[in-house]
Write an enzyme that holds these catalytic residues in place. Sequence first.
Site, PDB file in Angstrom:
ATOM      1  CB  SER A  10      -3.437   2.081 -15.013  1.00  0.00           C
ATOM      2  OG  SER A  10      -3.590   3.142 -15.917  1.00  0.00           O
ATOM      3  CG  ASP A  20       3.187   3.270 -19.309  1.00  0.00           C
ATOM      4  OD1 ASP A  20       2.411   4.070 -19.859  1.00  0.00           O
ATOM      5  OD2 ASP A  20       3.003   2.834 -18.152  1.00  0.00           O
ATOM      6  CG  HIS A  31      -0.257   1.703 -19.352  1.00  0.00           C
ATOM      7  ND1 HIS A  31       0.198   2.356 -18.232  1.00  0.00           N
ATOM      8  CD2 HIS A  31      -1.604   1.575 -19.184  1.00  0.00           C
ATOM      9  CE1 HIS A  31      -0.816   2.630 -17.440  1.00  0.00           C
ATOM     10  NE2 HIS A  31      -1.934   2.155 -17.989  1.00  0.00           N
TER      11      HIS A  31
END
Length: 310
Positions: free
Chosen positions: A154, A253, A283
Amino acid sequence: MALHPDLKKFFESLPESDPNQKLIPEEQRKFMNAPVMPLEKRVQVHEVEDRLVPTAEGNVPIRIYTPVKKDVYPILLYFHGGAFFSGNLESHDEIVRPITIESGYKVIAVDFRLAPEHPYPAALEDCYNVAKWVSENHKELDWDGENLAVAGDSSGGNIAAAVSLLARQKKEFPLTKQVLFYPSLDLDFGDISRYPSLSENRKGYGLETDALPAFNSFYLSGGADPRDPLLSPIFEENLENLPVALVITAEHDPLRDEGELYAEKLKKAGIRVEKKRYDGVVHGFLAKWTHLEEYAGVYELTGNFLKKDL
């Protein structure tokens, strides 16, 4: 592909999010920094050591994971996710351990400074400086002197990509590989139509599109330009001579498409890239959903990529 049945059941059990709720970093950290798995159930490694790395900006805490006892090791630097304002060594311990075992690398997780207390470029500076420290202290760390990789999930994927760009620019040490797990590579949210995944996965999959500007505002709070390539690597025009890359994305995501676009841009620049999209998942699945058979293989895939060409 539809959302995995276990994930669907989980998200249906959650209360609906409040779009007007104020985001308070200290409160979010209590939730986001909590490990999912008890320590005794995590992958075991040969040795774990906590240290401090001295830099011009202060000491940076790191955690060194050694897979097995050997004379020398390739080294991987791991940068945790958490939207630049949360995450720490504990929150991502259960992710780093299987990567350590599957890759055979000595892995160094970096506990960089967080926003909003420390906006950009603090996190990037800390991660770059630790990488430089590793290259300068190879004997103490039993580094093989050749293989130095970066990885992150991320926002940590953002930092890994940015450290790769910065290392190419400064030429103070070489990086050999970069691993980007569902990376956040575009912090300019002025036009969400750029990526279909921001609309397709806007709501109901954990990370929601409407929350992204607030999440990333803390990192940008020092007045930085979100289109600066060291903040948003997707805007770097020259991607030549960067480390070979593994880019992993999740079907449901909002950030899926920017990660996949970056992989394609790296390929067009002549960089060897491996790309894998995991269907039916969201995600942040490394910590939360790799107990499911469909996603458990992500660590083996990562390890195999890192072991190539050693």
